[in-house]
Design a protein around this motif. Structure first.
Motif, mmCIF file in Angstrom:
data_model
loop_
_atom_site.group_PDB
_atom_site.id
_atom_site.type_symbol
_atom_site.label_atom_id
_atom_site.label_comp_id
_atom_site.label_asym_id
_atom_site.label_seq_id
_atom_site.Cartn_x
_atom_site.Cartn_y
_atom_site.Cartn_z
ATOM 1 N N ALA B 220 43.586 54.286 57.512
ATOM 2 C CA ALA B 220 42.430 55.186 57.549
ATOM 3 C C ALA B 220 41.502 54.883 58.729
ATOM 4 C CB ALA B 220 41.653 55.093 56.239
ATOM 5 N N THR B 221 41.833 53.861 59.509
ATOM 6 C CA THR B 221 41.044 53.568 60.707
ATOM 7 C C THR B 221 41.036 54.798 61.620
ATOM 8 O OG1 THR B 221 41.798 51.273 60.601
ATOM 9 C CG2 THR B 221 40.871 52.019 62.704
ATOM 10 N N LYS B 222 39.850 55.193 62.071
ATOM 11 C CA LYS B 222 39.773 56.283 63.048
ATOM 12 C C LYS B 222 40.430 55.791 64.332
ATOM 13 C CE LYS B 222 37.680 59.283 60.512
ATOM 14 N NZ LYS B 222 38.389 60.532 60.133
ATOM 15 N N TRP B 223 41.280 56.567 64.920
ATOM 16 C CA TRP B 223 42.167 56.098 65.984
ATOM 17 C C TRP B 223 42.225 57.135 67.099
ATOM 18 C CZ3 TRP B 223 43.959 51.225 65.680
ATOM 19 C CH2 TRP B 223 44.962 50.820 66.590
ATOM 20 N N TRP B 224 42.327 56.686 68.307
ATOM 21 C CA TRP B 224 42.419 57.583 69.474
ATOM 22 C C TRP B 224 41.088 58.222 69.816
ATOM 23 C CZ3 TRP B 224 45.734 57.162 72.964
ATOM 24 C CH2 TRP B 224 47.078 56.884 72.673
ATOM 25 N N ILE B 225 39.978 57.750 69.240
ATOM 26 C CA ILE B 225 38.725 58.467 69.374
ATOM 27 C C ILE B 225 38.169 58.314 70.798
ATOM 28 C CG2 ILE B 225 36.475 58.867 68.306
ATOM 29 C CD1 ILE B 225 39.027 59.210 66.485
ATOM 30 N N GLY B 226 38.271 59.386 71.569
ATOM 31 C CA GLY B 226 37.836 59.380 72.964
ATOM 32 C C GLY B 226 36.342 59.117 73.049
ATOM 33 N N GLY B 227 35.938 58.132 73.840
ATOM 34 C CA GLY B 227 34.525 57.803 73.999
ATOM 35 C C GLY B 227 34.061 56.717 73.045
ATOM 36 N N ALA B 228 34.853 56.448 71.996
ATOM 37 C CA ALA B 228 34.375 55.478 71.003
ATOM 38 C C ALA B 228 34.345 54.053 71.549
ATOM 39 C CB ALA B 228 35.256 55.523 69.751
ATOM 40 N N ALA B 229 35.321 53.699 72.382
ATOM 41 C CA ALA B 229 35.454 52.294 72.762
ATOM 42 C C ALA B 229 34.192 51.738 73.412
ATOM 43 C CB ALA B 229 36.656 52.096 73.683
ATOM 44 N N HIS B 230 33.553 52.508 74.265
ATOM 45 C CA HIS B 230 32.400 51.963 74.974
ATOM 46 C C HIS B 230 31.205 52.907 75.110
ATOM 47 C CE1 HIS B 230 34.677 48.482 76.077
ATOM 48 N NE2 HIS B 230 35.537 49.156 76.795
ATOM 49 N N SER B 231 31.415 54.215 74.954
ATOM 50 C CA SER B 231 30.360 55.133 75.383
ATOM 51 C C SER B 231 29.562 55.804 74.274
ATOM 52 C CB SER B 231 30.962 56.266 76.228
ATOM 53 O OG SER B 231 32.020 55.825 77.010
ATOM 54 N N ALA B 232 30.183 56.084 73.145
ATOM 55 C CA ALA B 232 29.549 57.001 72.199
ATOM 56 C C ALA B 232 28.439 56.331 71.398
ATOM 57 C CB ALA B 232 30.593 57.576 71.252
ATOM 58 N N THR B 233 27.361 57.066 71.195
ATOM 59 C CA THR B 233 26.290 56.595 70.324
ATOM 60 C C THR B 233 26.437 57.203 68.925
ATOM 61 O OG1 THR B 233 24.873 58.429 70.975
ATOM 62 C CG2 THR B 233 24.717 56.407 72.281
ATOM 63 N N HIS B 234 27.074 58.370 68.845
ATOM 64 C CA HIS B 234 27.243 59.062 67.568
ATOM 65 C C HIS B 234 28.662 59.592 67.449
ATOM 66 C CE1 HIS B 234 22.893 59.011 67.973
ATOM 67 N NE2 HIS B 234 22.739 59.479 66.743
ATOM 68 N N ALA B 235 29.066 59.849 66.210
ATOM 69 C CA ALA B 235 30.374 60.471 65.989
ATOM 70 C C ALA B 235 30.239 61.585 64.971
ATOM 71 C CB ALA B 235 31.369 59.430 65.474
ATOM 72 N N THR B 236 31.020 62.642 65.151
ATOM 73 C CA THR B 236 31.217 63.546 64.018
ATOM 74 C C THR B 236 32.455 63.027 63.301
ATOM 75 O OG1 THR B 236 32.364 65.013 65.559
ATOM 76 C CG2 THR B 236 30.140 65.647 64.922
ATOM 77 N N VAL B 237 32.225 62.605 62.070
ATOM 78 C CA VAL B 237 33.284 61.936 61.325
ATOM 79 C C VAL B 237 33.864 62.880 60.276
ATOM 80 C CG1 VAL B 237 33.799 60.035 59.734
ATOM 81 C CG2 VAL B 237 32.268 59.661 61.686
ATOM 82 N N TYR B 238 35.188 63.019 60.280
ATOM 83 C CA TYR B 238 35.883 63.765 59.245
ATOM 84 C C TYR B 238 36.150 62.792 58.097
ATOM 85 C CZ TYR B 238 36.537 67.878 62.164
ATOM 86 O OH TYR B 238 36.306 68.997 62.925
ATOM 87 N N ALA B 239 35.574 63.099 56.926
ATOM 88 C CA ALA B 239 35.728 62.176 55.797
ATOM 89 C C ALA B 239 35.758 62.970 54.500
ATOM 90 C CB ALA B 239 34.563 61.179 55.787
ATOM 91 N N ARG B 240 36.337 62.355 53.477
ATOM 92 C CA ARG B 240 36.425 63.006 52.168
ATOM 93 C C ARG B 240 35.048 62.964 51.501
ATOM 94 N NH1 ARG B 240 41.531 63.559 52.092
ATOM 95 N NH2 ARG B 240 41.321 64.964 50.317
ATOM 96 N N LEU B 241 34.577 64.110 51.104
ATOM 97 C CA LEU B 241 33.303 64.167 50.393
ATOM 98 C C LEU B 241 33.540 63.804 48.922
ATOM 99 C CD1 LEU B 241 30.307 64.999 50.030
ATOM 100 C CD2 LEU B 241 31.129 67.358 49.692
ATOM 101 N N ILE B 242 32.906 62.721 48.476
ATOM 102 C CA ILE B 242 33.052 62.292 47.081
ATOM 103 C C ILE B 242 31.677 62.387 46.409
ATOM 104 C CG2 ILE B 242 33.883 60.459 45.537
ATOM 105 C CD1 ILE B 242 36.013 61.010 47.573
#
Lengths: 739, 739
Positions: B220-242
């Motif tokens: 379930a690790t988010k993977w391949w996320i462009g910009g995540a390694a060093h640049s991004a301050t925020h993410a739009t995260v796809y997640a299961r709403l519980i």
């Protein structure tokens, strides 16, 4: 996950390891026998196994995932270290080949004793195989040694007199990677395929009994010369022989480039680095320009063409053996082409293993009929489309092996004969050898082109079949593809090779009318009986017996050749059919591959396969290969009326689709049979234990430690924060500026 | 040559420049009109021209041959610098779009004034185009900004309420690349295509009115996320709403990752670098794991699904708009797919230009009828096989342009409608919009898959057509291919997209029987009349009028769909026809491309082409495209009885081969019409002046200065000399050791 153990998979309940274990448990195949089949004999299989173990374990030679992180300079340095290590293995291999390991330094004798025999290909067989095996792990290393031994060395072997061969290869030590390191200066900036028009000049000066080598203009610059940029001390240079202003065409010369001790360039030699390439950056390809570089007459390789100086500086003469002179000019390339077919088998087996294991371990999407939403997701390999995308490539790899070993064998036999006949000066035996050589040129050209293309598609399509993870450098497809595809271009561009071999095949077809019957196994489809039956319509294609799966390609070839021959008769040109000719070469290769495989598998002593299930599966692969490509080329099969449209729909495609699930059931055993250890695969999604996600994650983490506590500022942090923090502009009151 | 001037070509008399000049002199085409045709309008053409000039001249943005020498870290740094520069261009573009350049800081108003309108796609049109243009020069830069604006931004736009859109994109500054930098956290290690099964969890805690985000296991690790390694301050995260332990499926959430000032990771956020990739190393793709990361309820994007808390911490409710909720989850991907079709046009035009110019300038082999040995060697482009290898790709590029602009237009209109309808809460208008959206999904999926594949083949085949020089990094094919091919995998794997769109087309076909008529231009071939005529056999394929060249693909599609529908009826499954379905999607794309091109060229006001010669040549390209692919797919055309085998031999192939020399005559003008300056091509064998050898040599020399006087010792010199100098072993007298 950094803080979660490997076994804690929940949710989607991925079970890649269990899937692979289940496949292995359920397999009915005999992996040992399959391995003997692809490795051609028990001795070869054992040797392959030992060599793989050595190259993957040796601390200098081994190649881990950090390999994918190296830049050009690092690759070059690592490659040089490996070359030096390989030189040590080589001495041992030669020592062992002479069975004189004890009490005797064989290399010393070879270098110093005139009565010691000239080394044969057989003496070097173990090292050649070692090189082939290590090329599968690190292709650029294979090339760097291959240029020295295979191109520089074979150029001397193929064009040099016995004395020259002994001098350069043994006494000076080239064959042992001692004393000199050679490069192969054929290609120029302006000429690749058209070797006859190379422009570098070697002008004979009878007064000094020497040649003066010159690069007359920019396009004549030697270009792409592997090893030239930093490593080579000597080159075999392809240059026009000019004697008394007469141009005798392109011949070969040994030209020293650098002082072997200081590496200083010799007078008149100008060299630069070609720089970055699509792949194989570990090779120091360079360019060379010659400005009045002088070499003694004896440095011209003179087996078939000699310049004779009568001693008074008067009238030098040029003596040539015309039949062999031309062929031998290209013979250095033959070795490369033959090796590339073997490379195709080995490189293909690597990526077929990776993609097949991933397809078994990876799950995506629940089955259509799952209404609960709880069913485990389907393994990729269970989708018919995925089977179609992956399994035919597995068949391709199996089908390459028999023809690769056969071609290698024919190459060695034929070259040995050529060497003996020409050493003995046995003129009336030249003809049969030269016919064999020509056939070898056709077969090796068509097989080199076809198989290097097949493996390029294989890597590309299997990468796509591994989705995003196939794009990660650590799973090997990227560098694999980049390194591989130059095989489609170098040592004979695939399209040119295809055209050349197809033109020769077309000529053989035309010669049939003159009663020239082909005896070689490769041209079996040109038997007068088959040709007549096909053209009369009394022989038509079917897919009943196992032979039929080869014979359909023969029928296809006859029909296509007939069509092409008619067009040539009408138009006196092959212009409008060049596209068809490329197919003739390809289909000829398919026919040879199927035929070699058929003969091998049919013979228990050749195949080493006695287990019935294994044999049956090997026949499945044979049929799959044939059907897959009939379907791929169904355009030609229908156009030339080998099969009707309805036969494609009701015969070819259903048989193809029915085979896929059968092969699927044994796909793990079929890849295990290649016996490639993880260290050779160097791609965590394809490792043996099938623990895809942990293996892959671990390699990524090893090369890229996760961000530590505290800000993980990249080098470019300041550029980004400055950008993100920038404020508003104060709006100017432009009114203040007046109008 | 270092010491020879450029004009001193002798010997083989290569004249690449003269050849190209001659082509230009002899051309009868109107390049300006052709350029308007491919750029779609005078305004667009001018804008493209201006933007190309800016990105190729700007000192930070420009990209020279040294680009091919950069390693991963250097690429990342260079990309960050370029992003910061692009942010400045963006402010200017917005300022200009508002026509409020003077006396007013538009960005300030957008960020601070509630009554200022929400920025529309139209306001950003110039910057979008700038991004598209610079992606042609430096694809990784395009992706890095594209992930932030196109994926992160469009995810908020497509799934956020009006307030959320204004807050994140304008007030916080994301749209202006200020304050926050976003990434798009959809893909996980274990899930790519199957978005519905993503496993990251967002559990609602009603007491704190917040969500807790967790990564439950390694896959379930988010993977391949462009910009995540060093640049991004925020993410739009796809997640299961519980909510209250009930799983409502995958929704989208804005999750802060790093402190925008210090770049420190926020509590519970774990991030690492994905490391080296096949291409696009300038993108810092990363992985993300969440460990009880808390975000306020308001950070869930709630346009279509809301969690409502009545305030007492008691019973939170989930309210959903079902029709649009599902579509909108994917709408962020639509933008990317539409852009990739435009990228296909631009990227394809670059490599078509390089390979065509090289084919005109490069000579190899004398003509067959040259007996003198003195004839100049033939230009590659004059070989029929080379024409067949190069020119159809030129046609491909021309054929992509009209459909790319049309798709872009449909995308903007449809998304605007969706936005308006859903903002207004206008329920009964939802249906027509959702139908349009679904058609857009089919068209964009089939066009994305087909065109990214076409361009992957184009780069690969044209590289081979440039021989060895195509393998040099400096001629761009290597990095171009490596950067390009991920387009076949990301934002919808091409095979999956093809299957999905073909299944929808098959359903439309089945619906015809229920009287559901398709009105969209893309599904014109599903008109009841055509379908009936084809099935009855009263309509058969021909190649007489220009319409016929599109219609044959419609006929092909109807026959194939009929065949597939029958199989599904019998087997209740699409398993056995998945291979055919991939073709349905491809042929649908071909049909759409030909139709869009046909309609445009037929209309003088749309095409902007009045010059007769130019128009004629554009029709030639149209016919060439259709014929080339009929021939490539002649297997299907014969199998499904659209054409007979004899028609392939006597109609299709002769027409195809006859067109090639016609297109060849104008191939330089046709590539000049793309108006790509040398700085955009960044490949010296394709520069405008055609001075292939000097240009190429100069770039190599610039990046790799030739070896200076004195020994040019490489770093690994010592390893090689030590190896070369090694002596003999002293043979031991083993006898001394006893037995």
């Amino acid at each position: 996950m950094t803080r979660i153990t490997a076994n804690e998979f929940s949710g989607a309940t991925f079970r890649p390891q269990q899937f692979i274990q289940t496949e292995r448990r359920n397999s009915k195949l005999n992996i040992e026998q399959l391995n003997l089949f692809v490795e051609s004999s028990p001795e070869n299989a054992q040797l392959t196994h030992d060599l793989i173990t050595q190259v993957t374990m040796d601390p200098v030679l081994k190649t881990g995932s950090d390999y994918y992180e190296l830049d050009k300079d690092q690759h070059r340095k690592a490659t040089a270290l490996k070359i030096a290590k390989m030189a040590l293995y080589m001495e041992q291999d030669i020592q062992m080949a002479f069975k004189r390991y004890r009490n005797h330094d064989v290399v010393k004798s070879l270098q110093t004793k005139d009565d010691f025999p000239i080394l044969t290909a057989k003496d070097l067989a173990v090292f050649d195989k070692r090189l082939s095996i290590i090329s599968n792990q690190d292709p650029q290393l294979g090339t760097r040694i291959g240029v020295h031994l295979g191109l520089f060395g074979n150029c001397i072997r193929g064009n040099g007199t016995d004395k020259q061969i002994r001098y350069w290869l043994q006494e000076k030590g080239a064959l042992f990677m001692k004393g000199i390191y050679g490069c192969f200066a054929m290609t120029e900036l302006g000429h690749g395929s058209n070797v006859a028009q190379l422009q570098t000049r070697a002008e004979y000066n009878s007064k000094t009994d020497s040649f003066v080598i010159n690069t007359p203009d920019l396009p004549a610059t030697k270009w792409w010369i592997g090893g030239a940029a930093h490593s080579a001390t000597h080159a075999t240079v392809y240059a026009r022989l000019i004697v008394n202003s007469k141009d005798y065409g392109v011949k070969t010369f040994v030209v020293p480039l650098r002082d072997p001790d200081t590496f200083q360039l010799l007078p008149g030699v100008f060299i630069g680095d070609i720089g970055a390439k699509m792949g194989r950056d570990g090779i120091d390809n360079g360019w060379i320009q010659f400005q009045s570089v002088v070499i003694p007459r004896e440095y011209m390789l003179s087996r078939f063409t000699k310049v004779i100086n009568d001693g008074d500086g008067g009238n030098p003469r040029v003596v040539t053996e015309p039949t062999l002179d031309q062929i031998s000019g290209y013979s250095a390339l033959l070795n490369g082409r033959v090796n590339m077919v073997m490379d195709s088998f080995r490189f293909g087996s690597k990526f077929a293993t990776i993609a097949t294991r991933y397809a078994v371990g990876r799950q995506q999407f629940a089955p259509d009929n799952d209404k609960t939403g709880k069913a485990p997701e389907t393994q990729l390999i269970n989708y018919p489309l995925h089977q179609y995308r992956v399994l035919p490539h597995l068949a391709v790899v199996y089908l390459i092996s028999p023809v690769a070993f056969k071609l290698m064998d024919t190459y060695h036999t034929t070259l040995d004969q050529l060497y003996k006949v020409s050493s003995a000066g046995n003129k009336h035996q030249l003809k049969p050898v030269s016919i064999k050589l020509k056939d070898l040129f056709i077969d090796s050209a068509s097989l080199k082109a076809t198989n290097t293309w097949l493996v390029a598609s294989l890597i590309d399509e299997l990468r796509q079949a591994c989705g995003g993870h196939g794009y990660s450098a650590y799973n090997g497809f990227g560098k694999g593809y980049n390194d591989w595809v130059v095989q489609c271009t170098w040592e004979g561009d695939n399209n040119i090779l295809s055209l050349t071999s197809a033109r020769s095949i077309l000529k053989k077809y035309a010669d049939l009318a003159k009663g020239n019957v082909q005896e070689s196994e490769s041209f079996r489809y040109l038997s007068p009986q088959l040709v007549m039956d096909v053209l009369k319509g009394t022989k038509s294609a079917k897919l009943e017996t196992l032979e039929d799966y080869t014979e359909v390609w023969g029928i296809m070839l006859v029909k296509m050749l007939h069509y092409c021959a008619n067009i040539v008769k009408q138009t006196k040109s092959t212009d409008s059919i060049s596209k068809h000719l490329v197919m003739v070469s390809r289909f000829h290769a398919f026919h040879s591959m199927l035929r070699a495989y058929f003969l091998k598998l049919q013979s228990p002593s050749d195949s080493h396969v006695t287990d019935e299930n294994s044999k049956k599966m090997l026949w499945n692969l044979y049929r799959l290969f044939s059907l897959y490509f009939i379907d791929k080329h169904s355009g030609e099969f229908q156009q030339f009326k080998v099969f009707t449209p309805d036969q494609i729909s009701t015969l070819v495609q259903p048989k193809l689709m029915a085979l896929l699930p059968e092969v699927r059931n044994e796909c793990i055993a079929l890849t295990d049979a290649f016996k490639l250890p993880d260290a050779m695969l160097n791609a965590p999604i394809g490792y043996y234990d099938g623990d895809i996600y942990n293996n892959y994650y671990n390699e990524v983490i090893k090369n890229n430690p996760p961000e530590a506590d505290g800000p993980g500022k990249p080098e470019y942090h300041a550029h980004l924060t400055t950008m993100l923090r920038r404020g508003f502009q104060e709006s100017e009151d432009l009114g203040k500026l007046g109008t």
